[in-house]
Structure formats: structure tokens, C-alpha cells
Design an enzyme around this catalytic site. Structure first.
Site, PDB file in Angstrom:
ATOM      1  N   THR A  19      24.455   0.710 -11.674  1.00  0.00           N
ATOM      2  CA  THR A  19      25.174   1.949 -11.345  1.00  0.00           C
ATOM      3  C   THR A  19      26.677   1.786 -11.548  1.00  0.00           C
ATOM      4  O   THR A  19      27.327   2.620 -12.183  1.00  0.00           O
ATOM      5  CB  THR A  19      24.872   2.354  -9.890  1.00  0.00           C
ATOM      6  OG1 THR A  19      23.465   2.296  -9.681  1.00  0.00           O
ATOM      7  CG2 THR A  19      25.389   3.736  -9.579  1.00  0.00           C
ATOM      8  N   HIS A  26      20.289   8.802  -3.919  1.00  0.00           N
ATOM      9  CA  HIS A  26      20.905   8.132  -5.081  1.00  0.00           C
ATOM     10  C   HIS A  26      20.757   9.127  -6.237  1.00  0.00           C
ATOM     11  O   HIS A  26      19.928   8.977  -7.127  1.00  0.00           O
ATOM     12  CB  HIS A  26      20.162   6.829  -5.357  1.00  0.00           C
ATOM     13  CG  HIS A  26      20.823   5.916  -6.346  1.00  0.00           C
ATOM     14  ND1 HIS A  26      21.914   6.273  -7.118  1.00  0.00           N
ATOM     15  CD2 HIS A  26      20.528   4.634  -6.704  1.00  0.00           C
ATOM     16  CE1 HIS A  26      22.250   5.262  -7.890  1.00  0.00           C
ATOM     17  NE2 HIS A  26      21.421   4.253  -7.661  1.00  0.00           N
TER      18      HIS A  26
HETATM   19  N1   CP Z   1      19.229   1.276  -9.805  1.00  0.00           N
HETATM   20  C1   CP Z   1      20.332   0.824  -9.206  1.00  0.00           C
HETATM   21  O1   CP Z   1      20.944   1.519  -8.379  1.00  0.00           O
HETATM   22  O2   CP Z   1      20.701  -0.444  -9.584  1.00  0.00           O
HETATM   23  P1   CP Z   1      22.005  -1.185  -9.063  1.00  0.00           P
HETATM   24  O3   CP Z   1      21.793  -1.488  -7.581  1.00  0.00           O
HETATM   25  O4   CP Z   1      22.121  -2.443  -9.883  1.00  0.00           O
HETATM   26  O5   CP Z   1      23.178  -0.278  -9.247  1.00  0.00           O
END
Ligand code: CP
Length: 328
Positions: free
Chosen positions: A78, A155
Site C-alpha cells: 500500500t 481498507h
Molecule cells: N494488502 C496490503 O495492505 O498490503 P501491505 O500491508 O503490504 O500494504
């Protein structure tokens, strides 16, 4: 529904110049977006994706805008894709490493952000361990707040890039059967995906051991089961979710080995899905826990495509929010 995204062959217009915008100045969650706004983001991401295929992957669209990336929790995908998206749109960006900031001296979230706002950023992209942290900031900040993950709540850009990836393969979201299997209880990705997929007319079947099933989950119009075979039967999309050991306070299943034997996605289990199934995972993956490596790296996996699409989707969100804040 198709909307009017920026022409793929040109640099996207100055966000202030057009009617391409979201209703809110912030992106706090999928809850709050309607089907038209979701479609607008996905269509805009189509145009942004083309920029990433050029020899010079940069357009001047957000020149003169400042974006702060403020991550209070670890992130690989992200944070990196927001930074790349910002740079491709020519924004001035800075990333605050909270481990070396004054947060470690006891400064509160609100004071930290008020001090950052005193330096006049246009947008703040934030990940925080507390559910609702982004909503709190949105109430007190002039800048646009983009939620990059808040606790177990939402998210939104993950759900948008997941939807973009599904639409790229299936041509639609409405009417698809989506199986989501894994640690449902602790997953903000689940909550955002359910909100988006239901808004867009997909059918969702969620699967987890009863200890990892959120209470009252059936209220969201989602079928819930503890049988992986039932969830995967006839699925167009199988999405695995990570077992989030770091959010677990106690034992939710006897051993990782037992979890894998009952819930892990293996080639044999996947054979119950449709022949053109796609397999997704937001990452980071626990190989041999929620997903067998033969599935993660297999012919149905679109997991790395999800990561690639994240850049285009985040460019679209930054672009559209810049238009929204300019319109106020
Ligand atoms: N999918 C996701 O949020 O991955 P990260 O935690 O690496 O950002």
C-alpha cells in the site's frame, strides 16, 4: 455503468478543470461510496493504467500538490504503490517513518497531524492500528484524508484494486460468485470488499472457522459457512485472507497445521470452483497457512496483478479527490 474517465492517451486534465470528482473530500471507506462513484474510480484507473505502460511514466496532473504518507503500521504494497502513484502524477510527496518521528516521544495522533497540516499538505494518506482513526482526522483536517487501512475497520483502496482486477478478468462485478476464505474476524480487507461487492451486485460467501467469524456477519447480506468446499463450489473468484497473528489475543484454532488442513486453499479444493476461477490474496501471504504455494503461484493466481493494479487505482483516487477538494 460507464462514466467519463480521462482519455487514456492524454495526460489527465487538471482535476480542478472537470466534473470528475467524488462527493466527499476524503476516502475513508467503501461505506459512503455509491455504485456510480465506485465505477468512476475503476474507469479512471483504466486511464491511469495506460500511463504506467509508457516509457516515461509521469504526467503533470498533480504538480504543485503535496501528499503526506503517514503509516503507523507496517506496509509494503500500500505504501509503495501510493508513493509510486503520487510520483506518476507529479505530486510532491513525503513519507513519515513513525518509528523516527516524535510519535515515539508521546505526541498524539491529533497533534502529529495538526503539526503536519501546519505545513499545508493537500492530502494525507494514513494507515493506523485504531479503527476510526481516519474518520477522526477527516473531521479536524482541511486536507483530504485517504484511509490506507484503519485497524479491523476498512481498507478501501484494497477493495477498489480487487474490484478493478476482478472486472479486468470477468468484465463485470454484478452476478459473480465470490468466495472469501480466511481470518474474517480481524480483516479490514473483508469489510471493504463486502461493502463494495454487495454495492456492485456480486454474491459473497465468506468462510472461516466459527472462532474467526465476525458476530452478526449475516446482517451484511453475505452467506457465511465453515465449509471451504461449500464456499468454493462454483465460485468465479476465490479470495484468501491472511491469518493475522499480530491481532490475535488468544487461540482461535489449535495449530497452523490444522488450520491449513481444514481451511488452506489447495489445488484439490480449488477444483470445485468454476474452470475460469481467479485466485486473489491482498498480501502479505502466509504460504502453507491460508494458501498452498501451488495455488499462490499457479495458473489461476492474479495476486501480483492485484499489486500492479494498485498503482493505477491509487492514481485514480488521488486524481479524483484532488478534483473534489478543488470544487469545495
Ligand atoms: N494488502 C496490503 O495492505 O498490503 P501491505 O500491508 O503490504 O500494504
Amino acid at each position: 455503468m460507464k462514466t467519463h474517465a480521462p482519455a487514456p492517451t492524454d495526460a489527465p486534465a487538471d482535476p480542478a478543470s472537470g466534473t470528475l470528482r467524488l462527493k466527499s473530500k476524503d476516502l475513508l471507506g467503501i461505506a459512503g461510496l455509491d455504485a456510480g462513484e465506485i465505477t468512476l474510480i475503476l474507469d479512471t484507473a483504466d486511464a491511469m493504467r495506460e500511463i504506467g505502460s509508457r516509457p516515461i511514466k509521469k504526467v503533470p496532473t498533480l504538480r504543485g500538490r503535496t501528499v503526506v504518507n503517514l503509516f503507523f503500521e507496517p506496509s509494503t504494497r500500500t505504501r509503495t504503490s501510493f508513493e509510486i502513484a503520487e510520483k506518476r502524477l507529479s505530486a510532491d510527496t513525503l513519507s513519515i517513518a513513525t518509528a523516527t518521528s516524535s510519535v515515539t516521544k508521546g505526541e498524539t495522533l491529533v497533534d502529529t497531524v495538526r503539526n503536519l497540516e501546519a505545513m499545508a499538505p493537500d492530502m494525507i494518506v494514513m494507515r493506523h492500528a485504531s479503527s476510526g482513526a481516519a474518520h477522526l482526522l477527516a473531521r479536524i483536517c482541511r486536507s483530504a484524508i485517504i484511509n490506507a487501512g484503519d485497524g479491523m475497520h476498512e481498507h478501501p483502496t484494497q477493495a477498489l484494486l480487487d474490484a478493478y482486477t476482478i472486472r479486468a478478468h470477468k468484465g463485470r462485478l454484478a452476478g459473480l460468485n465470490v468466495a472469501i476464505v480466511g481470518d474474517l474476524l480481524h480483516s479490514r480487507v473483508l469489510r471493504s470488499n463486502v461493502a463494495l461487492l454487495k454495492t456492485m451486485g456480486a454474491d459473497v460467501c465468506a468462510c472461516a472457522p466459527s472462532t474467526l467469524m465476525p458476530p452478526g456477519f449475516d446482517r451484511f447480506g453475505v452467506k457465511a459457512t465453515s465449509s471451504v468446499d461449500e464456499a468454493v463450489e462454483g465460485a468465479d473468484v476465490v479470495m484468501l485472507l491472511r491469518i493475522q497473528h499480530e491481532r490475535m489475543d488468544g487461540h482461535f484454532f489449535p495449530t497452523v497445521r490444522e488450520y491449513f488442513s481444514l481451511f488452506g486453499m489447495t489445488p484439490a479444493r480449488l477444483r470445485r470452483a468454476r474452470p475460469d476461477v481467479i485466485v486473489m490474496h491482498p498480501g502479505p501471504m502466509n504460504r502453507g497457512v491460508e494458501i498452498d504455494s501451488a495455488v499462490a503461484d499457479g495458473p489461476y493466481s492474479v495476486i501480483l496483478e492485484q499489486v500492479s493494479n494498485g498503482v493505477a487505482v491509487r492514481m485514480a483516487v488521488l486524481y479524483l479527490l484532488a478534483g473534489s477538494s478543488e470544487a469545495e
